[in-house]
Design a protein around this motif. Structure first.
Motif, short mmCIF file in Angstrom:
data_model
loop_
_atom_site.label_atom_id
_atom_site.label_comp_id
_atom_site.label_asym_id
_atom_site.label_seq_id
_atom_site.Cartn_x
_atom_site.Cartn_y
_atom_site.Cartn_z
N LEU A 163 8.65 40.71 -16.33
CA LEU A 163 9.63 40.53 -15.26
C LEU A 163 9.35 41.41 -14.05
O LEU A 163 9.97 41.25 -13.01
CB LEU A 163 11.04 40.83 -15.79
CG LEU A 163 11.52 39.99 -16.98
CD1 LEU A 163 12.99 40.28 -17.26
CD2 LEU A 163 11.31 38.50 -16.72
N GLU A 170 15.25 37.90 -7.39
CA GLU A 170 14.78 36.90 -8.35
C GLU A 170 15.25 37.24 -9.76
O GLU A 170 15.62 36.35 -10.53
CB GLU A 170 13.26 36.78 -8.30
CG GLU A 170 12.76 36.11 -7.02
CD GLU A 170 11.27 36.28 -6.80
OE1 GLU A 170 10.72 35.60 -5.91
OE2 GLU A 170 10.64 37.10 -7.50
N GLN A 171 15.27 38.52 -10.10
CA GLN A 171 15.79 38.92 -11.41
C GLN A 171 17.28 38.62 -11.51
O GLN A 171 17.78 38.23 -12.57
CB GLN A 171 15.53 40.40 -11.66
CG GLN A 171 14.07 40.74 -11.87
CD GLN A 171 13.85 42.10 -12.52
OE1 GLN A 171 14.68 42.57 -13.28
NE2 GLN A 171 12.73 42.72 -12.21
N LEU A 174 17.53 34.97 -12.18
CA LEU A 174 17.16 34.71 -13.57
C LEU A 174 18.30 35.07 -14.52
O LEU A 174 18.57 34.35 -15.48
CB LEU A 174 15.90 35.51 -13.93
CG LEU A 174 15.43 35.40 -15.38
CD1 LEU A 174 15.15 33.95 -15.77
CD2 LEU A 174 14.18 36.26 -15.60
N SER A 178 20.25 32.53 -17.07
CA SER A 178 20.38 32.80 -18.51
C SER A 178 21.84 32.81 -18.96
O SER A 178 22.13 32.62 -20.15
CB SER A 178 19.73 34.14 -18.85
OG SER A 178 20.48 35.23 -18.35
N VAL A 201 14.44 29.59 -7.99
CA VAL A 201 14.13 29.11 -9.34
C VAL A 201 12.66 28.71 -9.43
O VAL A 201 11.97 29.05 -10.40
CB VAL A 201 15.04 27.92 -9.72
CG1 VAL A 201 14.58 27.32 -11.05
CG2 VAL A 201 16.49 28.37 -9.81
N ILE A 204 10.50 31.81 -9.54
CA ILE A 204 10.61 32.49 -10.83
C ILE A 204 9.73 31.80 -11.87
O ILE A 204 8.97 32.45 -12.60
CB ILE A 204 12.08 32.51 -11.30
CG1 ILE A 204 12.90 33.45 -10.42
CG2 ILE A 204 12.19 32.93 -12.77
CD1 ILE A 204 14.40 33.31 -10.60
N ARG A 213 13.61 25.78 -16.95
CA ARG A 213 14.72 26.72 -17.09
C ARG A 213 14.94 27.11 -18.54
O ARG A 213 15.41 28.23 -18.83
CB ARG A 213 16.00 26.10 -16.52
CG ARG A 213 15.97 25.88 -15.03
CD ARG A 213 17.14 25.03 -14.59
NE ARG A 213 18.38 25.77 -14.57
CZ ARG A 213 18.95 26.25 -13.47
NH1 ARG A 213 18.36 26.06 -12.29
NH2 ARG A 213 20.09 26.90 -13.51
N ALA A 216 12.86 29.92 -19.24
CA ALA A 216 13.36 31.07 -18.48
C ALA A 216 14.50 31.75 -19.22
O ALA A 216 14.58 32.98 -19.29
CB ALA A 216 13.80 30.63 -17.09
N ALA A 220 14.44 35.57 -20.68
CA ALA A 220 15.44 36.54 -20.23
C ALA A 220 16.07 37.25 -21.42
O ALA A 220 16.33 38.46 -21.37
CB ALA A 220 16.50 35.84 -19.40
#
Length: 235
Positions: A163, A170-171, A174, A178, A201, A204, A213, A216, A220
């Motif tokens: 990450l 961006e985190q 994310l 999640s 998105v 990421i 996703r 993702a 996460a």
């Protein structure tokens, strides 16, 4: 002269004859979808998928000889040279095996008793390369599996290092993904446009080398970013 729309080729993998026949009838009724094969167990699913190269595999979880999770892992997992797009179908909203199927490489899942239009839309969505994991389903999965998914600090470290390529914003996006938020909900939470969310998105997924996703969300949790109660949303 108009160009004909591309036809999505589908392999249906389901051991219950009536359910399988229903799926085939529903999908074959659409001009842009063609069922090119049927399988009654996981081994047959792998064999036919490798032979027929369908655009989408509709995969049951509980099948004889080899279950849908292992079949999905073989066809769409990290060791697969050409990952298939798998749409998992399950009897229960939060089947205990769904999370493992998503980890194995499935692009999404839906309920067996969903109305025909939902099945058709799901196949089209997965065929476009998009994931199919509704926010409500994400929340349900998180609620049931959070403790199982959350790794130890040592186990999370390698995933957490991945990450590091993300910006703080961006985190943050994310984390909201999640938590099961849709793009529209993320836009509202961060007070940004829907198009900006889509851009975040996309970045990421590209930076983390993720397909969709679903992956993702899994990352996460495995990285400890989600599920620990430390995330926050802007009001």
């Amino acid at each position: 002269m108009s160009v004909p729309a591309a036809v999505t080729r589908v392999l249906v993998c389901e051991d219950q004859g009536l359910v399988r026949a229903g799926f085939v009838t529903i999908l074959d009724s659409q001009p842009d979808i063609e069922v090119v094969g049927e399988a009654v167990d996981g081994r047959a699913a792998i064999r036919q998928a490798e032979q027929l190269k369908p655009d989408v595999v509709v995969m049951d979880i509980r099948m004889p000889l080899l279950d849908g999770i292992e079949a999905t892992r073989h066809l769409a997992g990290p060791e697969s040279a050409s990952p298939a797009r798998i749409l998992v179908v399950t009897t229960f909203n939060v089947d205990e095996y769904v999370y493992e199927a998503l980890r194995a490489g499935a692009s999404g899942f839906m309920l067996k008793d969903a109305p025909p239009p939902e099945l058709i839309n799901a196949v089209r969505t997965v065929a476009r390369g998009e994931s199919l994991l509704a926010p409500a389903v994400t929340r349900a999965l998180i609620g049931r599996f959070a403790e199982r998914v959350r790794p130890s600090a040592a186990a999370a470290s390698p995933e957490r290092d991945r990450l590091g390529v993300l910006t703080p914003r961006e985190q943050e996006v994310l984390l909201l993904i999640s938590e099961g938020l849709s793009n529209a909900e993320i836009a509202a939470a961060l007070v940004i446009s829907h198009e900006t969310v889509k851009t975040y998105v996309s970045r990421i997924l590209t930076k983390l080398d993720l397909r969709d996703r679903v992956q993702a969300v899994v990352l996460a949790y495995r990285a400890g970013l989600a599920g620990g109660g430390e995330g926050h949303r802007r009001s």
